[in-house]
Design an enzyme around this catalytic site. Structure first.
Site, PDB file in Angstrom:
ATOM      1  N   TYR A  14      -2.741  -0.729  11.761  1.00 34.53           N
ATOM      2  CA  TYR A  14      -2.179   1.047  11.643  1.00 34.53           C
ATOM      3  C   TYR A  14      -3.293   1.920  11.572  1.00 34.53           C
ATOM      4  O   TYR A  14      -3.726   3.275  11.140  1.00 34.53           O
ATOM      5  CB  TYR A  14      -1.114   1.247   9.950  1.00 34.53           C
ATOM      6  CG  TYR A  14      -0.075   0.147  10.265  1.00 34.53           C
ATOM      7  CD1 TYR A  14       0.797   0.491  11.013  1.00 34.53           C
ATOM      8  CD2 TYR A  14      -0.615  -0.972   8.724  1.00 34.53           C
ATOM      9  CE1 TYR A  14       1.952  -0.789  10.750  1.00 34.53           C
ATOM     10  CE2 TYR A  14       1.015  -2.256   9.590  1.00 34.53           C
ATOM     11  CZ  TYR A  14       2.169  -2.385   9.421  1.00 34.53           C
ATOM     12  OH  TYR A  14       2.736  -3.180   9.647  1.00 34.53           O
ATOM     13  N   HIS A  19       1.413   7.186  11.860  1.00 36.09           N
ATOM     14  CA  HIS A  19       1.519   7.482  10.332  1.00 36.09           C
ATOM     15  C   HIS A  19       1.055   7.446  10.087  1.00 36.09           C
ATOM     16  O   HIS A  19       0.863   7.889   8.603  1.00 36.09           O
ATOM     17  CB  HIS A  19       2.526   6.585  10.282  1.00 36.09           C
ATOM     18  CG  HIS A  19       3.519   7.054   9.584  1.00 36.09           C
ATOM     19  ND1 HIS A  19       4.434   7.582   9.909  1.00 36.09           N
ATOM     20  CD2 HIS A  19       4.502   5.875   9.061  1.00 36.09           C
ATOM     21  CE1 HIS A  19       5.608   8.250   8.575  1.00 36.09           C
ATOM     22  NE2 HIS A  19       5.798   6.162   8.693  1.00 36.09           N
ATOM     23  N   PHE A  64       2.086   1.177   1.219  1.00 31.62           N
ATOM     24  CA  PHE A  64       2.599   1.095   2.375  1.00 31.62           C
ATOM     25  C   PHE A  64       3.588   2.909   2.340  1.00 31.62           C
ATOM     26  O   PHE A  64       4.115   3.098   1.360  1.00 31.62           O
ATOM     27  CB  PHE A  64       3.692   0.456   2.697  1.00 31.62           C
ATOM     28  CG  PHE A  64       3.235  -1.111   3.734  1.00 31.62           C
ATOM     29  CD1 PHE A  64       2.348  -1.111   4.429  1.00 31.62           C
ATOM     30  CD2 PHE A  64       2.726  -1.761   2.689  1.00 31.62           C
ATOM     31  CE1 PHE A  64       1.149  -1.723   5.200  1.00 31.62           C
ATOM     32  CE2 PHE A  64       1.865  -2.751   2.899  1.00 31.62           C
ATOM     33  CZ  PHE A  64       1.184  -2.811   4.505  1.00 31.62           C
ATOM     34  N   ASN A  66       6.770   3.919   3.382  1.00 27.98           N
ATOM     35  CA  ASN A  66       7.707   3.933   1.986  1.00 27.98           C
ATOM     36  C   ASN A  66       7.495   4.210   0.550  1.00 27.98           C
ATOM     37  O   ASN A  66       9.483   3.906   0.175  1.00 27.98           O
ATOM     38  CB  ASN A  66       9.136   2.441   2.951  1.00 27.98           C
ATOM     39  CG  ASN A  66       9.324   3.219   4.286  1.00 27.98           C
ATOM     40  OD1 ASN A  66       8.583   4.613   4.379  1.00 27.98           O
ATOM     41  ND2 ASN A  66      10.332   2.781   4.651  1.00 27.98           N
TER      42      ASN A  66
END
Length: 187
Positions: A14, A19, A64, A66
């Site tokens: 990532y 993001h 993470f 969320n």
């Protein structure tokens, strides 16, 4: 005392995604302050610095995206950070690539990381610096978890630098001055 949080997802896969622009801004701030964000606490990585006579805690939640609120909530409660001294930096699809927007408060705008923070703090009243990542051409998840296109890289790098400067301007000069200077920034 200020708590500056950069949102993103942990892990190499990532690292350079849209993001993770919040992580990138936090890394730029840590570089400017000459501090490492490598201590483990609050379900994240953090570092401490002093700037403009203020103590600053830099935090990268490792929960993470969320579940970012779990990390932020723990740090806010531990340090008893007032809402006007919490700055959250994150990606925003509703802004063109590289555009900045500073706000004193507001809704999540559908951003799952912000929803988590608002839920864990039971408040929308905290500062945020939104960094534009542009609208998806296709699937939203593929967009936010994808890398920037090569032609976007220069704009993103400029925005990361400006967002880091904006966060430090909030600490040293106040949110209104930072908003006057950086709202609408477009590389």
């Amino acid at each position: 005392m200020f708590l500056i949080v950069g949102l993103g997802n942990p892990g190499k896969e990532y690292e350079n995604t849209r993001h993770n622009v919040g992580f990138k801004v936090l890394e730029k701030i840590s570089e400017k302050l000459g501090v490492k964000v490598d201590k483990i606490k609050f379900k994240g990585l953090f570092g401490e610095a002093t700037y403009g006579g203020e103590k600053i805690i830099l935090l990268k939640p490792m929960t993470f995206m969320n579940l970012s609120g779990q990390s932020v909530g723990e740090a806010v409660r531990y340090y008893k950070v007032p809402s006007e001294n919490l700055i959250v930096i994150y990606d925003d699809m509703d802004l063109p690539v590289g555009r900045l927007r500073i706000r004193r408060k507001g809704s999540s705008g559908g951003h799952k990381g912000m929803e988590s923070i608002i839920s864990c703090l039971s408040s929308e009243d905290f500062l945020r610096i939104r960094v534009g990542i542009g609208r998806p051409k296709g699937d939203v998840v593929d967009h936010v978890l994808g890398n920037f296109d090569p032609e976007e890289n220069q704009a993103v790098e400029s925005a990361i630098e400006a967002a880091a400067d904006a966060a430090l301007a909030i600490v040293k000069e106040g949110v209104q001055e930072a908003m006057n200077r950086y709202n609408g920034f477009m590389p």
